[in-house]
Design an enzyme around this catalytic site. Sequence first.
Site, PDB file in Angstrom:
ATOM      1  N   LYS A 120      44.156  34.228  33.803  1.00  0.00           N
ATOM      2  CA  LYS A 120      43.600  35.454  33.203  1.00  0.00           C
ATOM      3  C   LYS A 120      42.933  36.316  34.276  1.00  0.00           C
ATOM      4  O   LYS A 120      42.645  35.809  35.380  1.00  0.00           O
ATOM      5  CB  LYS A 120      42.592  35.058  32.119  1.00  0.00           C
ATOM      6  CG  LYS A 120      41.415  34.259  32.630  1.00  0.00           C
ATOM      7  CD  LYS A 120      40.692  33.539  31.482  1.00  0.00           C
ATOM      8  CE  LYS A 120      39.468  32.824  31.981  1.00  0.00           C
ATOM      9  NZ  LYS A 120      38.912  31.904  30.974  1.00  0.00           N
TER      10      LYS A 120
ATOM     11  N   TYR B 123      20.131  54.129  52.527  1.00  0.00           N
ATOM     12  CA  TYR B 123      19.557  54.838  51.379  1.00  0.00           C
ATOM     13  C   TYR B 123      18.197  54.278  51.004  1.00  0.00           C
ATOM     14  O   TYR B 123      17.990  53.057  51.034  1.00  0.00           O
ATOM     15  CB  TYR B 123      20.473  54.692  50.161  1.00  0.00           C
ATOM     16  CG  TYR B 123      21.716  55.546  50.219  1.00  0.00           C
ATOM     17  CD1 TYR B 123      21.625  56.933  50.288  1.00  0.00           C
ATOM     18  CD2 TYR B 123      22.973  54.959  50.185  1.00  0.00           C
ATOM     19  CE1 TYR B 123      22.776  57.714  50.331  1.00  0.00           C
ATOM     20  CE2 TYR B 123      24.121  55.725  50.220  1.00  0.00           C
ATOM     21  CZ  TYR B 123      24.012  57.111  50.298  1.00  0.00           C
ATOM     22  OH  TYR B 123      25.138  57.873  50.334  1.00  0.00           O
TER      23      TYR B 123
HETATM   24  C1  LIG Z   1      38.774  30.597  31.375  1.00  0.00           C
HETATM   25  C2  LIG Z   1      39.104  29.417  30.546  1.00  0.00           C
HETATM   26  C3  LIG Z   1      39.472  28.206  31.152  1.00  0.00           C
HETATM   27  C4  LIG Z   1      39.378  27.979  32.643  1.00  0.00           C
HETATM   28  O1  LIG Z   1      38.030  27.769  32.962  1.00  0.00           O
HETATM   29  P1  LIG Z   1      37.565  27.458  34.474  1.00  0.00           P
HETATM   30  O2  LIG Z   1      36.117  27.171  34.341  1.00  0.00           O
HETATM   31  O3  LIG Z   1      37.858  28.669  35.263  1.00  0.00           O
HETATM   32  O4  LIG Z   1      38.359  26.286  34.920  1.00  0.00           O
HETATM   33  C5  LIG Z   1      39.904  27.174  30.325  1.00  0.00           C
HETATM   34  N1  LIG Z   1      39.933  27.326  28.985  1.00  0.00           N
HETATM   35  C6  LIG Z   1      39.546  28.456  28.370  1.00  0.00           C
HETATM   36  C7  LIG Z   1      39.577  28.537  26.880  1.00  0.00           C
HETATM   37  C8  LIG Z   1      39.107  29.538  29.123  1.00  0.00           C
HETATM   38  O5  LIG Z   1      38.706  30.666  28.517  1.00  0.00           O
END
Ligand SMILES: *Cc1c(COP(=O)(O)O)cnc(C)c1O
Length: 360
Positions: free
Chosen positions: A36, A256
């Site tokens: 993702k 700044y």
């Molecule tokens: C993002 C996510 C993962 C992966 O989690 P990590 O901590 O990055 O390994 C697994 N399962 C679900 C449902 C997620 O949303």
Amino acid sequence: MQKTGNLVINLKALSANYRLFQDKVGDSCAVAGVVKADAYGLGLKTIVKALTALDCPQYFVATLDEAIQLRDVNAKAPVAVLGGLFHRAENDYLHHNITPILNSPDDITRWQDLAGQKSQMLPAFLHIDTGMNRLGLSADETSALLQGKTKFEGIEIKTIMTHFACADDKNHPLTKKQAHDFANIAQHFEQSQKSLANSPGLFRSDAHHHDMVRPGYALYGGNPTPETSNPMQAVVTLETRILQTRHCKEGESIGYGASHIFDQDSVTATIGMGYADGFQRRADKQKYVYYKGQSCPIIGRVSMDLVTIDLTHLTQKPQAGDMIEILGPHQTIDDLADTVGTIGYEILTSLGRRYTRTYI
Ligand SMILES: *Cc1c(COP(=O)(O)O)cnc(C)c1O
């Protein structure tokens, strides 16, 4: 080189990390790739190609749009959408052969309706909430389902899953409770695969592995077990170029807001990176970058495209054009995250678009 920063993404390290998960969970458990948010900022398509070469059997994305992008580089692999069954897009899942993760009774009803319209069985994942209270069927909705009160015609539940809230915290009691509740619920779904663990979860207990683990962060080199040294290989290095060095006099200020005033004559460098590149302006503590392994403090405010650093203490000083390490052997994504009061996940997903990106 027309850009100021070099972001290097090491696909060999990514592959080694993937294999480490597979070794850890054994052959009977699948290792999915969570890709993702543009594969945590590292580039969805290239990462998926690398994982496809390793026969990664399942991908997870957050949105339908991400799933469709993934289809450009992998026409067949199973892809599941964590965000659920998006309203008014139900047909698109079917069209692109993408599996929704049904998160609510409403998701279930709409997927069932589509199955009815098409007169075919439709695959889905089912997300049971066991303590996160974000997405997934609540405890009441789950018991209604188990008592047969929720209709499930036309849906084949490929995988039943839940998500840990606190697995990064070694001793958090919620992890045990979630694992226990999930195992109890999952046993009612004999035909479905079971999936529980994210990156930290899969390191906490073999009992979390079930049929499929879902690592994201650790795949990209982040430390899944913050209380100990990182078992993963670093995937990301970032260096950025010095645009100019200068001599500043005691009593002068820099940047700044004139937020830093020199208490001695100093040598500084201005490097080509700023908050527009994801280098966060806020800092709880002092931030550092590295030249040949020596730490250089950031002084003054982080600007949009520029950061100023102190070189006064270095005997061998870098010059304009030399590169400064932001992420690398001396500073991991977790280290940098600590200094700005965030987590490495946010460091990765905010890596800017202005760096030269090289995949090795
Ligand atoms: C993002 C996510 C993962 C992966 O989690 P990590 O901590 O990055 O390994 C697994 N399962 C679900 C449902 C997620 O949303």
